[in-house]
Design a protein around this motif. Structure first.
Motif, PDB file in Angstrom:
ATOM      1  N   UNK A  77       0.826  -1.199   0.000  1.00 43.09           N
ATOM      2  CA  UNK A  77       0.000   0.000   0.000  1.00 43.09           C
ATOM      3  C   UNK A  77       0.861   1.251   0.000  1.00 43.09           C
ATOM      4  N   UNK A  78       0.565   2.140  -0.934  1.00 39.69           N
ATOM      5  CA  UNK A  78       1.276   3.405  -0.999  1.00 39.69           C
ATOM      6  C   UNK A  78       2.549   3.377  -1.822  1.00 39.69           C
ATOM      7  N   UNK A  79       3.005   2.203  -2.234  1.00 44.53           N
ATOM      8  CA  UNK A  79       4.187   2.125  -3.097  1.00 44.53           C
ATOM      9  C   UNK A  79       3.749   2.423  -4.530  1.00 44.53           C
ATOM     10  N   UNK A  80       4.356   3.429  -5.123  1.00 40.68           N
ATOM     11  CA  UNK A  80       3.849   3.992  -6.373  1.00 40.68           C
ATOM     12  C   UNK A  80       3.711   2.966  -7.478  1.00 40.68           C
ATOM     13  N   UNK A  81       4.765   2.226  -7.782  1.00 44.40           N
ATOM     14  CA  UNK A  81       4.738   1.289  -8.903  1.00 44.40           C
ATOM     15  C   UNK A  81       3.978   0.018  -8.540  1.00 44.40           C
ATOM     16  N   UNK A 146      -0.313   9.861  -5.180  1.00 38.35           N
ATOM     17  CA  UNK A 146      -0.338  11.094  -4.382  1.00 38.35           C
ATOM     18  C   UNK A 146       0.147  10.923  -2.949  1.00 38.35           C
ATOM     19  N   UNK A 147       0.484   9.697  -2.559  1.00 37.49           N
ATOM     20  CA  UNK A 147       0.883   9.478  -1.169  1.00 37.49           C
ATOM     21  C   UNK A 147       2.160  10.236  -0.821  1.00 37.49           C
ATOM     22  N   UNK A 148       3.050  10.410  -1.802  1.00 39.56           N
ATOM     23  CA  UNK A 148       4.300  11.119  -1.538  1.00 39.56           C
ATOM     24  C   UNK A 148       4.051  12.603  -1.279  1.00 39.56           C
ATOM     25  N   UNK A 232      13.543  12.240   2.527  1.00 39.55           N
ATOM     26  CA  UNK A 232      13.025  13.570   2.241  1.00 39.55           C
ATOM     27  C   UNK A 232      12.995  14.363   3.536  1.00 39.55           C
ATOM     28  N   UNK A 233      13.033  15.690   3.405  1.00 38.64           N
ATOM     29  CA  UNK A 233      13.128  16.576   4.557  1.00 38.64           C
ATOM     30  C   UNK A 233      11.791  17.226   4.862  1.00 38.64           C
ATOM     31  N   UNK A 253      10.105   6.422   1.468  1.00 39.50           N
ATOM     32  CA  UNK A 253      11.190   7.365   1.750  1.00 39.50           C
ATOM     33  C   UNK A 253      11.336   7.550   3.258  1.00 39.50           C
ATOM     34  N   UNK A 254      12.588   7.678   3.707  1.00 40.31           N
ATOM     35  CA  UNK A 254      12.869   7.868   5.126  1.00 40.31           C
ATOM     36  C   UNK A 254      12.914   9.367   5.408  1.00 40.31           C
TER      37      UNK A 254
END
Length: 291
Positions: A77-81, A146-148, A232-233, A253-254
């Motif tokens: 879930x939430x992983x783009x590809x 869009x989760x990112x 990501x920051x 992403x961490x």
């Protein structure tokens, strides 16, 4: 209720599906209900085949009226590809059947009412499942994309709430049709869809935080195992509650959190692990500046 197993995958049917079969049988539509049931099974198995291709261990499949839910030992879930391709596999399966059946009709190899219903139901399942709300496949694609930008929990809640209100609209329209005329297949289907959307959407909302916390745990394990991960920051103020920050985290992403001071300068840096552990220890509304 478990029906059977396919390659070790347990296929279960939800009690509401049995109710649907009984109701359709009373209306003399049992054959149509069984055809839809078979197409839904194939639709969901297409999702599972893609999941297996990505290496996810598929544990089971539960069938609801006009839809289903897959259970995997692993988080897609939430992983783009991964989530996008898994979601699109179901509608693609129905479209392949649709065009295959239409090719047979064009060549005079299949005709009659059954062929027409087969094409109509496959078109309906493909188009219907691409509506961009949860729990439908279209909603899963939108979430993955869009989760990112908006975070897993926020995106899931928005799409699931949209799905619930779509279900309310279906149910109300079904009631209006039922009051105006004969209680037939159309109004009955709309009422069942309304209930399905409300139930499944509520389940998506209630499980969003649990699924997300599992994602964070797996992400930490993956970071330790691989030794690297994209990051990501986020820049936050001291009084920002921890839950507000966590909702910005994404599955792949961490996060590194920059705690700013009154002059908008950098005071200290916290990791995603610091934030999650602080939230579990102090509570979701604990201000980040006190960590």
């Amino acid at each position: 209720m478990q029906l059977f197993k396919i390659s070790g995958v347990s296929v279960r049917i939800h009690p509401t599906f049995l109710v649907v079969l009984v109701l359709y049988g009373v209306l003399g539509l049992l054959a149509q209900a069984l055809l839809i049931f078979a197409l839904v099974v194939g639709h969901e198995l297409a999702h599972l085949l893609v999941a297996k291709a990505y290496g996810f261990k598929v544990e089971g499949l539960e069938l609801f009226p006009f839809g289903g839910a897959a259970y995997c030992d692993g988080l897609f879930e939430g992983r783009k590809v991964e989530e996008s391709l898994m979601a699109l596999a179901g509608p693609a399966f129905n479209l392949v059947l649709l065009f295959g059946a239409q090719a047979l009709r064009w060549n005079g190899l299949w005709w009659g009412e059954l062929s027409e219903e087969f094409i109509r139901y496959n078109l309906w399942l493909a188009a219907f499942n691409l509506i961009p709300v949860l729990p439908l496949d279209g909603g899963r694609v939108i979430r993955a994309l869009f989760v990112e930008s908006f975070g897993y929990v926020r995106t899931t809640k928005f799409l699931a709430e949209a799905g619930r209100w779509l279900g309310v609209s279906f149910a109300l329209y079904g009631i209006v049709l039922g009051v105006q005329g004969k209680f037939s297949e159309g109004p009955l289907s709309l009422l069942i869809l309304g209930g399905f959307f409300w139930f499944a959407g509520s389940k998506e909302i209630s499980s969003a935080h649990i699924t997300f916390l599992r994602q964070l745990t797996r992400k930490k394990e993956e970071l330790l195992k691989k030794g690297l991960m994209r990051s990501h920051w986020l820049t936050v103020q001291k009084d920002t509650p921890l839950v507000r920050i966590v909702e910005e985290f994404t599955p792949d992403r961490y996060a590194m959190v920059n705690l700013s001071n009154e002059k908008a300068g950098m005071e200290k840096i916290l990791t995603e692990t610091d934030i999650v552990e602080g939230m579990l220890r102090e509570g979701i509304h604990y201000p980040v500046g006190k960590l």
